[in-house]
Design a protein around this motif. Structure first.
Motif, PDB file in Angstrom:
ATOM      1  N   GLU A 110    -107.230  32.573 -25.533  1.00 25.20           N
ATOM      2  CA  GLU A 110    -108.164  33.191 -26.472  1.00 25.20           C
ATOM      3  C   GLU A 110    -108.645  32.164 -27.509  1.00 25.20           C
ATOM      4  N   GLU A 113    -111.064  29.902 -25.783  1.00 22.96           N
ATOM      5  CA  GLU A 113    -112.332  30.611 -25.562  1.00 22.96           C
ATOM      6  C   GLU A 113    -113.136  30.676 -26.859  1.00 22.96           C
ATOM      7  N   ASN A 114    -112.454  31.020 -27.942  1.00 25.93           N
ATOM      8  CA  ASN A 114    -113.148  31.075 -29.239  1.00 25.93           C
ATOM      9  C   ASN A 114    -113.698  29.707 -29.622  1.00 25.93           C
ATOM     10  N   LYS A 117    -116.735  29.014 -27.556  1.00 22.85           N
ATOM     11  CA  LYS A 117    -117.916  29.735 -28.058  1.00 22.85           C
ATOM     12  C   LYS A 117    -118.494  29.031 -29.283  1.00 22.85           C
ATOM     13  N   LYS A 120    -120.184  25.863 -28.165  1.00 24.81           N
ATOM     14  CA  LYS A 120    -121.475  26.160 -27.544  1.00 24.81           C
ATOM     15  C   LYS A 120    -122.528  26.466 -28.610  1.00 24.81           C
ATOM     16  N   ARG A 121    -122.143  27.294 -29.604  1.00 28.42           N
ATOM     17  CA  ARG A 121    -123.092  27.635 -30.664  1.00 28.42           C
ATOM     18  C   ARG A 121    -123.530  26.374 -31.418  1.00 28.42           C
ATOM     19  N   LYS A 124    -125.664  24.255 -29.168  1.00 28.99           N
ATOM     20  CA  LYS A 124    -126.984  24.872 -29.057  1.00 28.99           C
ATOM     21  C   LYS A 124    -127.783  24.597 -30.335  1.00 28.99           C
TER      22      LYS A 124
END
Length: 146
Positions: A110, A113-114, A117, A120-121, A124
């Motif tokens: 977890e 994964e966090n 994320k 990725k943000r 991006k």
């Protein structure tokens, strides 16, 4: 019954003596047979007593063997119970440890994964900013050319 012939002074002495000798011989033979039979009876009695003692010893040995067998079986059952109890405790401990490890791994997953994320943000966002810079450069180049 035997009959004797008569003589002057009574029965025939030779016949009577022969008869008495015959009776004595038969009596001695019966006495000898009786003694032999008594010896044989005594011998067989001793042998019978010996076999009775052996039988008693064998019965005792069988009883001791049965007692020993029962004791060994009981000890084996007790040891099996102890082994099973230990195995159950070990199994419970192993399962609990495995659950804790799985929970830790799940928490790490977890967390990763966090972080992914967030990464990725941010990536991006950085790419969007870079694209904006690239577009700005294009606009600037276009303005300069005019």
């Amino acid at each position: 019954m035997e009959r004797f012939s008569y003589e002057i002074n009574g029965y025939n002495r030779c016949e009577v003596n022969k008869f008495v000798d015959n009776v004595i011989a038969q009596t001695e033979e019966f006495a000898t047979k009786y003694k032999n039979q008594q010896k044989k009876i005594e011998s067989l009695s001793r042998e019978l007593e010996h076999y009775r003692k052996m039988e008693s010893s064998l019965k005792d040995a069988v009883m001791r063997a049965e007692d020993t067998s029962n004791h060994i079986k009981k000890m084996a059952r007790d040891e099996a119970d102890i082994i099973i109890t230990d195995a159950k405790h070990n199994a419970s401990r192993i399962v609990n440890e495995s659950l804790l490890k799985a929970e830790k791994i799940e928490m790490k997953c977890e967390y990763i994964e966090n972080n992914m994320k967030i990464f990725k943000r941010k990536l991006k966002l950085i790419m969007e900013q870079q694209m904006a810079v690239v577009e700005e450069i294009e606009v600037l180049e276009l303005d300069n050319k005019q």
